[in-house]
Motif scaffolding. Structure first.
Motif, PDB file in Angstrom:
ATOM      1  N   VAL A 137       0.833  -1.205   0.000  1.00 13.36           N
ATOM      2  CA  VAL A 137       0.000   0.000   0.000  1.00 13.36           C
ATOM      3  C   VAL A 137       0.867   1.255   0.000  1.00 13.36           C
ATOM      4  O   VAL A 137       1.801   1.384   0.800  1.00 13.36           O
ATOM      5  N   LYS A 163       0.767   5.786  -0.656  1.00  9.47           N
ATOM      6  CA  LYS A 163      -0.030   7.001  -0.743  1.00  9.47           C
ATOM      7  C   LYS A 163       0.893   8.160  -1.091  1.00  9.47           C
ATOM      8  O   LYS A 163       1.926   8.349  -0.441  1.00  9.47           O
ATOM      9  N   PRO A 170      -8.276   7.821  -0.447  1.00  8.28           N
ATOM     10  CA  PRO A 170      -7.970   6.865  -1.519  1.00  8.28           C
ATOM     11  C   PRO A 170      -6.503   6.467  -1.489  1.00  8.28           C
ATOM     12  O   PRO A 170      -5.627   7.263  -1.128  1.00  8.28           O
ATOM     13  N   ILE A 171      -6.227   5.213  -1.863  1.00  3.32           N
ATOM     14  CA  ILE A 171      -4.844   4.747  -1.902  1.00  3.32           C
ATOM     15  C   ILE A 171      -4.253   5.064  -3.271  1.00  3.32           C
ATOM     16  O   ILE A 171      -4.975   5.181  -4.262  1.00  3.32           O
ATOM     17  N   ASP A 219      -3.088  -2.901  -2.446  1.00  5.03           N
ATOM     18  CA  ASP A 219      -4.436  -3.389  -2.165  1.00  5.03           C
ATOM     19  C   ASP A 219      -4.720  -3.370  -0.672  1.00  5.03           C
ATOM     20  O   ASP A 219      -3.842  -3.704   0.135  1.00  5.03           O
ATOM     21  N   VAL A 234     -10.587  -7.697  -1.821  1.00  4.19           N
ATOM     22  CA  VAL A 234     -10.002  -6.387  -2.102  1.00  4.19           C
ATOM     23  C   VAL A 234     -11.111  -5.337  -2.044  1.00  4.19           C
ATOM     24  O   VAL A 234     -12.134  -5.465  -2.729  1.00  4.19           O
ATOM     25  N   ASN A 274     -10.534  -1.856  -2.385  1.00  3.30           N
ATOM     26  CA  ASN A 274     -10.021  -0.564  -2.862  1.00  3.30           C
ATOM     27  C   ASN A 274     -11.116   0.345  -3.402  1.00  3.30           C
ATOM     28  O   ASN A 274     -11.073   1.568  -3.218  1.00  3.30           O
ATOM     29  N   ASP A 275     -12.086  -0.231  -4.100  1.00  2.00           N
ATOM     30  CA  ASP A 275     -13.098   0.576  -4.777  1.00  2.00           C
ATOM     31  C   ASP A 275     -14.390   0.721  -3.977  1.00  2.00           C
ATOM     32  O   ASP A 275     -15.364   1.306  -4.465  1.00  2.00           O
TER      33      ASP A 275
END
Length: 357
Positions: free
Chosen positions: A9, A11, A54-55, A59, A66, A68-69
């Motif tokens: 992960v 950012k 948000p990343i 994941d 997952v 993420n979305d």
């Protein structure tokens, strides 16, 4: 299953990378604490897990999926903030039930969950009050209750006790730990206070500058730190560090003191520059030994702390059991308990402990 896994992960804000490829797995039911100095990225990482941030890469996986979305409301999480974030115009009962109403739960289910949560947190007598009528500790219980009532897969705590006084912090630490044992949910807890981390966590993730320095059980981090940063951050007061050089007779400190280390415990090369780590309770006043000029003394009744400098200017803290008669300005000597010593490479900062030692 409510395990959490982070896979590479990252950012970034523009060209500035603040989370730098973190891999971490928190098992189902674990109480995991993210700890580190201000600005290390622990709160940012928590917000990325929650979906509030948000990343940039990697994941976030919850229960093997997952996410993420997925938005925050769809991740099965509940978050407790530092600022409580209670609705001031609502009663405690309304604050607890508001999230369930948005989820379109039935009135009977809302009543049942709110009543059970209030009883668990011992706030049932506060249900008809508003936040302005509550103490800091009571507000924090309500904030926790608002998370509990949703029955999430994972609880996220973002420095929830930092606004409380010292005595109440200790009390609330115990309450959150008891809550974890009752619910057995996965909990992720962010703090800069390593005492909170040591006393509450099943596992600790030590962060620095957006990187994971070490992840493991509290006493493993205390007893076998991977590097000099973890060694200095975990433990209160912090570990003492003495620069030195490896020679045939042992380790010669810059003070001139020669320290004999347990044979075979460390990977050492003669002539190598190293740093010796000794915790404050690993040194005691003696007739001969490491010279120390005492500059300050704290007498706490059952224990005392000496603060001073070695002959090379190294700052030193010594823990003494009971009440000491040593006064500031005194010149003393210290014996070092080398069986509990740590040795780090001065160049890399990594521990030189031999694996299996």
């Amino acid at each position: 299953m409510s395990d959490l896994e982070l896979r590479g992960v990252t950012k970034a804000y523009g060209n500035v990378e603040v989370i730098k490829g973190i891999d971490l797995k928190v098992e189902d039911g674990d109480f995991c604490v993210f700890v580190g100095p201000s600005g290390c990225g622990k709160s940012t990482l928590l917000r990325m897990i929650s979906g509030l941030e948000p990343i940039s890469g990697g994941d976030v996986c919850i229960g093997g999926d997952v996410v993420n979305d997925l938005g925050p409301a769809d991740r099965g999480l509940a978050m407790v903030f530092q600022s409580y974030a209670l609705y001031p115009h609502m009663t405690v009962r309304q604050n607890l039930s508001f999230g369930l109403e948005n989820l379109r739960a039935s009135k009977a289910e809302i009543t049942e969950r709110v009543t059970a949560t209030a009883q668990m947190l011992q706030i049932e007598m506060l249900l008809d009050r508003r936040p302005k009528d509550l103490s800091g500790g009571q507000r924090q219980r309500v904030a926790i209750g608002r998370a509990v009532v949703r029955e999430p897969q994972i609880f996220l705590f973002d420095e929830p006790l930092s606004n409380l006084d010292a005595e109440l912090r200790v009390e609330m630490r115990g309450e959150i730990s008891r809550l974890h044992r009752r619910l057995n949910n996965t909990m992720i807890y962010v703090t800069h206070d390593q005492v909170e981390a040591m006393t509450m966590a099943d596992k600790i993730a030590v962060l620095r500058d957006g990187r994971l320095e070490q992840f493991g059980r509290p006493l493993d981090l205390y007893n076998t730190p991977d590097n000099i940063f973890v060694a200095g951050f975990i433990g209160s007061p912090k570990m003492n560090f003495f620069p030195g050089r490896v020679e045939a007779g042992g380790l010669r400190l810059e003070t001139g003191t020669v320290v004999a280390l347990p044979p075979g415990k460390f990977m050492l090369n003669e002539g190598e520059q190293v740093t010796l780590g000794i915790r404050p309770n690993g040194m005691q006043p003696a007739e001969t030994g490491l010279p120390l000029t005492v500059s300050g003394v704290e007498r706490l009744g059952g224990e005392s702390y000496l603060y001073g400098t070695a002959s090379d200017g190294t700052a030193v803290t010594v823990h003494c059991a009971g009440q000491t008669k040593i006064e500031p300005g005194t010149q003393i000597a210290l014996t070092l308990e080398t069986g509990e010593a740590h040795v780090f490479s001065t160049q890399s900062g990594q521990s030189l402990l031999r694996k299996g030692a």
